[in-house]
Design a protein around this motif. Structure first.
Motif, PDB file in Angstrom:
ATOM      1  N   HIS A 153       0.867  -1.177   0.000  1.00 24.19           N
ATOM      2  CA  HIS A 153       0.000   0.000   0.000  1.00 24.19           C
ATOM      3  C   HIS A 153       0.901   1.223   0.000  1.00 24.19           C
ATOM      4  O   HIS A 153       2.129   1.092  -0.111  1.00 24.19           O
ATOM      5  CB  HIS A 153      -0.947  -0.019   1.206  1.00 24.19           C
ATOM      6  CG  HIS A 153      -0.256  -0.015   2.534  1.00 24.19           C
ATOM      7  ND1 HIS A 153       0.015   1.149   3.235  1.00 24.19           N
ATOM      8  CD2 HIS A 153       0.262  -1.029   3.290  1.00 24.19           C
ATOM      9  CE1 HIS A 153       0.637   0.856   4.352  1.00 24.19           C
ATOM     10  NE2 HIS A 153       0.803  -0.453   4.419  1.00 24.19           N
ATOM     11  N   ARG A 154       0.347   2.421   0.089  1.00 24.10           N
ATOM     12  CA  ARG A 154       1.158   3.620  -0.065  1.00 24.10           C
ATOM     13  C   ARG A 154       0.979   4.619   1.083  1.00 24.10           C
ATOM     14  O   ARG A 154       1.268   5.803   0.928  1.00 24.10           O
ATOM     15  CB  ARG A 154       0.818   4.307  -1.396  1.00 24.10           C
ATOM     16  CG  ARG A 154       1.266   3.488  -2.603  1.00 24.10           C
ATOM     17  CD  ARG A 154       0.860   4.122  -3.925  1.00 24.10           C
ATOM     18  NE  ARG A 154       1.230   5.521  -4.010  1.00 24.10           N
ATOM     19  CZ  ARG A 154       2.464   5.963  -4.253  1.00 24.10           C
ATOM     20  NH1 ARG A 154       3.456   5.105  -4.389  1.00 24.10           N
ATOM     21  NH2 ARG A 154       2.694   7.258  -4.334  1.00 24.10           N
ATOM     22  N   VAL A 155       0.536   4.131   2.251  1.00 18.04           N
ATOM     23  CA  VAL A 155       0.268   5.028   3.376  1.00 18.04           C
ATOM     24  C   VAL A 155       1.207   4.683   4.532  1.00 18.04           C
ATOM     25  O   VAL A 155       1.378   3.504   4.873  1.00 18.04           O
ATOM     26  CB  VAL A 155      -1.197   4.909   3.837  1.00 18.04           C
ATOM     27  CG1 VAL A 155      -1.447   5.782   5.055  1.00 18.04           C
ATOM     28  CG2 VAL A 155      -2.137   5.296   2.703  1.00 18.04           C
ATOM     29  N   SER A 156       1.791   5.707   5.117  1.00 15.08           N
ATOM     30  CA  SER A 156       2.588   5.538   6.335  1.00 15.08           C
ATOM     31  C   SER A 156       1.835   6.224   7.467  1.00 15.08           C
ATOM     32  O   SER A 156       1.796   7.452   7.535  1.00 15.08           O
ATOM     33  CB  SER A 156       3.977   6.158   6.156  1.00 15.08           C
ATOM     34  OG  SER A 156       4.676   5.522   5.090  1.00 15.08           O
ATOM     35  N   SER A 157       1.220   5.428   8.333  1.00 14.36           N
ATOM     36  CA  SER A 157       0.360   5.966   9.389  1.00 14.36           C
ATOM     37  C   SER A 157       0.954   5.675  10.757  1.00 14.36           C
ATOM     38  O   SER A 157       1.440   4.564  11.018  1.00 14.36           O
ATOM     39  CB  SER A 157      -1.040   5.349   9.302  1.00 14.36           C
ATOM     40  OG  SER A 157      -1.793   5.658  10.457  1.00 14.36           O
ATOM     41  N   GLY A 158       0.887   6.664  11.636  1.00 14.80           N
ATOM     42  CA  GLY A 158       1.369   6.485  12.989  1.00 14.80           C
ATOM     43  C   GLY A 158       0.619   5.418  13.758  1.00 14.80           C
ATOM     44  O   GLY A 158       1.099   4.946  14.795  1.00 14.80           O
ATOM     45  N   ALA A 159      -0.542   4.997  13.284  1.00 14.51           N
ATOM     46  CA  ALA A 159      -1.279   3.919  13.946  1.00 14.51           C
ATOM     47  C   ALA A 159      -0.573   2.582  13.809  1.00 14.51           C
ATOM     48  O   ALA A 159      -0.880   1.640  14.549  1.00 14.51           O
ATOM     49  CB  ALA A 159      -2.696   3.823  13.378  1.00 14.51           C
ATOM     50  N   SER A 160       0.379   2.490  12.869  1.00 18.86           N
ATOM     51  CA  SER A 160       1.106   1.227  12.678  1.00 18.86           C
ATOM     52  C   SER A 160       2.449   1.497  12.025  1.00 18.86           C
ATOM     53  O   SER A 160       2.569   1.523  10.802  1.00 18.86           O
ATOM     54  CB  SER A 160       0.291   0.260  11.807  1.00 18.86           C
ATOM     55  OG  SER A 160       0.997  -0.953  11.637  1.00 18.86           O
ATOM     56  N   LEU A 161       3.449   1.697  12.860  1.00 15.47           N
ATOM     57  CA  LEU A 161       4.815   1.903  12.376  1.00 15.47           C
ATOM     58  C   LEU A 161       5.779   1.099  13.233  1.00 15.47           C
ATOM     59  O   LEU A 161       5.600   0.952  14.435  1.00 15.47           O
ATOM     60  CB  LEU A 161       5.211   3.379  12.438  1.00 15.47           C
ATOM     61  CG  LEU A 161       4.633   4.340  11.399  1.00 15.47           C
ATOM     62  CD1 LEU A 161       5.051   5.768  11.723  1.00 15.47           C
ATOM     63  CD2 LEU A 161       5.084   3.965   9.990  1.00 15.47           C
ATOM     64  N   ALA A 162       6.808   0.596  12.589  1.00 18.62           N
ATOM     65  CA  ALA A 162       7.928  -0.023  13.288  1.00 18.62           C
ATOM     66  C   ALA A 162       9.200   0.465  12.603  1.00 18.62           C
ATOM     67  O   ALA A 162       9.270   0.487  11.378  1.00 18.62           O
ATOM     68  CB  ALA A 162       7.844  -1.547  13.215  1.00 18.62           C
ATOM     69  N   VAL A 163      10.188   0.864  13.383  1.00 20.39           N
ATOM     70  CA  VAL A 163      11.438   1.371  12.817  1.00 20.39           C
ATOM     71  C   VAL A 163      12.593   0.889  13.679  1.00 20.39           C
ATOM     72  O   VAL A 163      12.493   0.864  14.916  1.00 20.39           O
ATOM     73  CB  VAL A 163      11.424   2.920  12.713  1.00 20.39           C
ATOM     74  CG1 VAL A 163      11.209   3.578  14.062  1.00 20.39           C
ATOM     75  CG2 VAL A 163      12.691   3.440  12.047  1.00 20.39           C
ATOM     76  N   THR A 164      13.672   0.479  13.045  1.00 24.05           N
ATOM     77  CA  THR A 164      14.819   0.023  13.817  1.00 24.05           C
ATOM     78  C   THR A 164      15.437   1.199  14.562  1.00 24.05           C
ATOM     79  O   THR A 164      15.404   2.340  14.098  1.00 24.05           O
ATOM     80  CB  THR A 164      15.883  -0.610  12.913  1.00 24.05           C
ATOM     81  OG1 THR A 164      16.427   0.378  12.033  1.00 24.05           O
ATOM     82  CG2 THR A 164      15.294  -1.766  12.099  1.00 24.05           C
ATOM     83  N   LEU A 165      16.002   0.905  15.718  1.00 31.18           N
ATOM     84  CA  LEU A 165      16.665   1.953  16.499  1.00 31.18           C
ATOM     85  C   LEU A 165      17.782   2.594  15.690  1.00 31.18           C
ATOM     86  O   LEU A 165      17.961   3.815  15.726  1.00 31.18           O
ATOM     87  CB  LEU A 165      17.226   1.355  17.793  1.00 31.18           C
ATOM     88  CG  LEU A 165      18.056   2.294  18.671  1.00 31.18           C
ATOM     89  CD1 LEU A 165      17.209   3.456  19.186  1.00 31.18           C
ATOM     90  CD2 LEU A 165      18.679   1.521  19.834  1.00 31.18           C
TER      91      LEU A 165
END
Length: 384
Positions: free
Chosen positions: A180-192
């Motif tokens: 998909h093409r949406v980056s939403s704060g309701a579902s994010l994971a990012v490496t430290l």
């Protein structure tokens, strides 16, 4: 796990309950120590922090709550999420978990049972950031009425087609179709590691989630838009963030045919944009980008194109693309669509996709936009 919360005493229980029940894809509960939960209760007046403290006693995971009052300048969704994620990053560093992952969701959202496992699996497969798929809570959607629901279904069908057009015209090995093409704060994971490398979440009042994804891509990190990482979120019309999702939904509830978001544009314009983005990315990845190959087609003067090419070679492709889209009269043109326009655009997107699906992979990797779509007039300016 970082959860910003402002006056969420009524909804935080459902949010935490969904996290308490996290499982792997075989259905086994995740280890209690796999992740911790940090709730950042900011500017609350309804006892959110106290409610979290009570709920924490029954949670299998460690749950901590940090209570702060943000200044008026920082009392917004973007700064609250930034503070929550910064606190989570500090916790990982304190525990010397330098290969750790920061996950974030919203206090009015419920993650799927395999949300954590699917997010970590995508990171294990090479993603630096994972943006999950977010949908409205089903019963709350129904309560908004048939016109609102019909609009949402049309937009979702069209956005799925747009995502496939981009996946075929500008393929990214780390973010393959389906996506998909949406980056939403309701579902994010990012490496430290990635989070620290870009200086943390960009400090903006709203749109911090998209800004994070853009900053990561500009820095060369890989963002995966995963369809198997899912969240349902509130469809309330009285949101906490001015200019946020609740305000948008409220307008659409009042006026179901109100204009769509700016990035929902006619199908032929989508294809033109996606084709050029993929074509120019391939040129950039193959060698340093020279402006003579594409300037005229995009309505740029030689000096404009030379400056943009130099920016690309110095700052990277994503920053170049953003500036190019502003400068090019071909790419910069935007036509506002309304939901009533979408059936026609869905039909056109289907026609484009039938053509793209027939293009051999070796051709799509090397062809210029005009070679991919030789039919004259397909990309001429048009009314929606």
């Amino acid at each position: 796990m970082a959860i910003p919360a402002c006056d969420e005493a009524e909804r935080i229980e459902a949010c935490l309950a969904a996290l308490a029940g996290q499982r792997d894809r075989c259905g086994a509960p995740l280890a209690e120590t796999l992740f911790e939960i940090l709730v950042f209760a900011n500017n609350c007046s309804d006892g959110t922090a106290e409610r979290v403290a009570v709920l924490a006693e029954g949670m299998p995971q460690t749950v901590s709550v940090v209570t702060e009052t943000l200044s008026p300048d920082h009392s917004n969704a973007g700064w609250a999420r930034k503070r929550a994620m910064d606190l989570a990053a500090a916790r990982l560093i304190e525990r010397r978990c330098f290969d750790g992952v920061i996950l974030t969701t919203d206090a009015d959202s419920c993650v799927a049972p395999t949300w954590v496992a699917a997010s970590l699996r995508a990171v294990g497969d090479g993603a630096d950031c994972v943006a999950g798929y977010v949908d409205g809570h089903p019963s709350e959607l129904l309560r908004l009425g048939p016109a609102f629901l019909r609009r949402g279904r049309l937009e979702d069908r069209y956005l799925a087609a747009v995502a496939e057009i981009y996946a075929r015209c500008d393929p990214r090995p780390h973010d393959p179709w389906p996506n998909h093409r949406v980056s939403s704060g309701a579902s994010l994971a990012v490496t430290l590691c990635a989070y620290q490398a870009i200086g943390g979440l960009p400090p903006v009042p709203v749109g911090e989630d998209g800004a994070l994804a853009h900053a990561l891509e500009c820095a060369g990190f890989k963002v995966r838009h995963a369809m198997d990482v899912t969240v349902t979120t509130s469809c309330r019309l009285d949101g906490r963030a001015k200019g946020g999702a609740a305000d948008t939904m409220s307008l659409r509830h009042i006026a179901p045919d109100a204009p769509c978001d700016e990035d929902i544009e006619p199908a032929f314009h989508v294809a033109r944009r996606a084709l050029y983005k993929g074509y120019l990315r391939r040129l950039f990845e193959g060698t340093q980008l020279a402006h003579g190959q594409w300037a005229g087609r995009l309505g740029l003067t030689d000096p404009q194109a030379a400056a943009l090419a130099e920016l690309c070679n110095r700052r990277g492709f994503e920053e170049f693309w953003r500036e190019l889209a502003k400068a090019s009269p071909v790419l910069g043109e935007r036509i506002a669509l309304r939901p009533s326009d979408l059936p026609r655009q869905i039909e056109r997107a289907g026609m484009l996709l039938r053509h793209l699906r027939r293009v051999p992979a070796d051709v799509s990797r090397t062809a210029a936009p005009d070679d991919m779509f030789p039919l004259s007039g397909w990309f001429e300016p048009e009314a929606a």
